[in-house]
Each structure stands twice: as structure tokens, then as C-alpha cells.
Design an enzyme around this catalytic site. Structure first.
Site, mmCIF file in Angstrom:
data_model
loop_
_atom_site.group_PDB
_atom_site.id
_atom_site.type_symbol
_atom_site.label_atom_id
_atom_site.label_comp_id
_atom_site.label_asym_id
_atom_site.label_seq_id
_atom_site.Cartn_x
_atom_site.Cartn_y
_atom_site.Cartn_z
ATOM 1 N N LEU A 102 0.859 -1.175 0.000
ATOM 2 C CA LEU A 102 0.000 0.000 0.000
ATOM 3 C C LEU A 102 0.899 1.230 0.000
ATOM 4 C CD1 LEU A 102 -2.755 -0.849 2.679
ATOM 5 C CD2 LEU A 102 -2.962 -0.950 0.186
ATOM 6 N N ASP A 103 0.521 2.251 -0.759
ATOM 7 C CA ASP A 103 1.274 3.500 -0.743
ATOM 8 C C ASP A 103 1.289 4.079 0.668
ATOM 9 O OD1 ASP A 103 1.464 3.205 -3.476
ATOM 10 O OD2 ASP A 103 -0.274 4.486 -3.880
ATOM 11 N N GLN A 104 2.242 4.962 0.929
ATOM 12 C CA GLN A 104 2.339 5.523 2.276
ATOM 13 C C GLN A 104 1.095 6.304 2.669
ATOM 14 O OE1 GLN A 104 2.679 8.866 3.349
ATOM 15 N NE2 GLN A 104 2.577 9.819 1.319
ATOM 16 N N HIS A 185 -0.294 1.919 -8.470
ATOM 17 C CA HIS A 185 -1.250 3.015 -8.276
ATOM 18 C C HIS A 185 -2.543 2.804 -9.054
ATOM 19 C CE1 HIS A 185 1.988 6.210 -6.972
ATOM 20 N NE2 HIS A 185 1.772 5.277 -6.054
#
Length: 238
Positions: A102-104, A185
Site C-alpha cells: 500500500l502506498d504511504q 497506483h
């Protein structure tokens, strides 16, 4: 299995360190202190303590984490905290890895494991494990955008059409949808492709494993039982 080997497999350190723990009386198995290095134990339903803290023997570990924003799914981070800083050393010693990322700035459900086969099966692009997201969008979500997301969109530098399923608006600016791939993304790019933008993004399920059923606060984690592991593997039949 030898007492020292049990401790090693569970992440408590080197052979020498585990031997020292036993000899100094810091370890008990099934309620009794063990100080003899050559003692053997069955690992089936085995419970043991180290410095008084109780553990259950687990051949492999499967963990669910409710990640907050500001944490990266990496050991080597530059500007943010690492999700691995949320775990005790004995789990890090077992070599747990994130099942996908997961992105930050993306929150929600992420799985970690030391089971290489489970990791590979869950992340292979051909396995189509569904993942559901809830997002806040910059603009109101239109019926046309929902239709486009359902039919599928093209993403720059990616091959194929990327479609979502069960696309639903909870409010004009809160959208839920399920994706079945996992390119970089993907959710944010899909919303951009239909002329909108994701402001906040949360993953709320993997397979049939629901974050809300796990009762986890932000950055809290728990072990998954066998049924929950199977639920996380649940993938499309199509």
C-alpha cells in the site's frame, strides 16, 4: 523438535542465544520450565513462554495489519516510517514480508507472512485476488464515471483494459469498488482516467477477508486463523 530449535524457528534468535535462554530458565513449555537443551517437544498445539510472555508454536505466520497513512511497506524507507517498525523482533527475525503493498498515504488492510508460497500465490497477477477499496474523491462521482470504471479503462504504459466490479457510491464523493489486478497506483490511475481524483484511499478487504471483521485499530495487527487465511485467498472463478 528440540527446545532450542523451536525457539529458533519462532524467531527468538541464534542457536547459541536460544540455548542460553533455556539454560538460564527463561523458557517454559506447556507450563513447565525447561532447562535441558536436549529436551524434545511435539509442536502440535504447543504453547511456550519466553520471559513470561506466552506464545503458540506456528509453523508459518499470517498477519493482518490495519495500516495508517505515513507508513511505507518497505524495510528501507526514506521519508516515512516502515510498517515493519510496528512488529516485534521475533517476527522480523522470521522474515515476514508484505503481501503486496500500500502506498504511504493509503490506509487499511495489508497482509504479512513468512510463507513464501502464500506470498507468491497471493501476488501473482494471474491469480486475480479481489481487493476492495473505499475512496474520497475530489469531485462528485457521476453515473458516467461509474459506467466507465465498470466497463474498463486503459492505463498509460500498461497492457489491457482495467475494469472494476461492484462500483458503488456511498455519498457523492465516497466511492467503493473492487479491483482484480494490482498494477502500480491502479485505483488512483483508474479514477484519473475517468476524470476524477482520489483524495483518500483505504483498502477494506482482500479476497473475502474484511477489515471491519478484524476489529483492528490503526497500526494494530493480529494473527489470522486458518479460516481467515483461506478467506484472504478467495479469488474470482472467472
Amino acid at each position: 523438535m528440540l527446545a532450542e530449535k523451536i525457539l529458533q524457528t519462532q524467531g527468538f534468535g541464534s542457536k547459541k542465544f536460544c540455548q542460553q535462554l533455556i539454560k538460564e530458565g527463561h523458557v517454559s513449555f506447556n507450563g513447565e520450565i525447561c532447562t535441558q537443551l536436549k529436551t524434545q517437544f511435539s509442536t502440535e498445539q504447543l504453547k511456550f513462554t519466553v520471559y513470561g510472555e506466552e506464545f503458540e508454536y506456528q509453523e508459518k505466520v499470517y498477519i493482518a495489519l490495519n495500516k495508517s497513512a505515513g507508513f511505507e511497506c518497505s524495510h528501507q524507507t526514506t521519508h516515512h516510517h516502515s510498517v515493519f517498525s510496528l512488529f516485534p523482533e521475533y517476527l522480523l527475525n522470521r522474515g515476514i514480508q508484505c503481501v503486496g503493498r500500500l502506498d504511504q498515504d493509503t490506509t487499511g488492510l495489508i497482509l504479512l507472512t513468512d510463507d513464501g508460497q502464500f506470498l507468491q500465490a497471493s501476488t501473482h497477477p494471474k491469480k486475480h485476488v479481489p481487493k476492495r477499496y473505499r475512496m474520497h474523491t475530489t469531485d462528485r462521482v457521476s453515473d458516467e464515471q461509474i459506467n466507465q470504471l465498470t466497463l474498463g479503462v486503459e492505463l498509460r504504459n500498461e497492457q489491457g483494459i482495467f475494469a472494476a466490479t461492484d462500483v458503488r457510491c456511498l455519498t457523492p464523493n465516497i466511492l467503493e469498488m473492487t479491483i482484480h489486478q494490482g498494477v502500480y497506483h491502479q485505483v488512483k490511475r483508474m479514477l484519473a482516467a475517468v476524470g476524477n481524483k482520489v483524495e483518500q484511499l483505504e483498502r477494506i478487504s482482500i479476497g473475502q477477508l474484511q477489515l471491519q471483521d478484524l476489529d483492528l485499530d490503526e497500526n494494530e495487527w493480529r494473527y489470522l486463523n486458518a479460516a481467515q487465511v483461506e478467506a484472504a485467498k478467495m479469488r474470482d472463478e472467472t
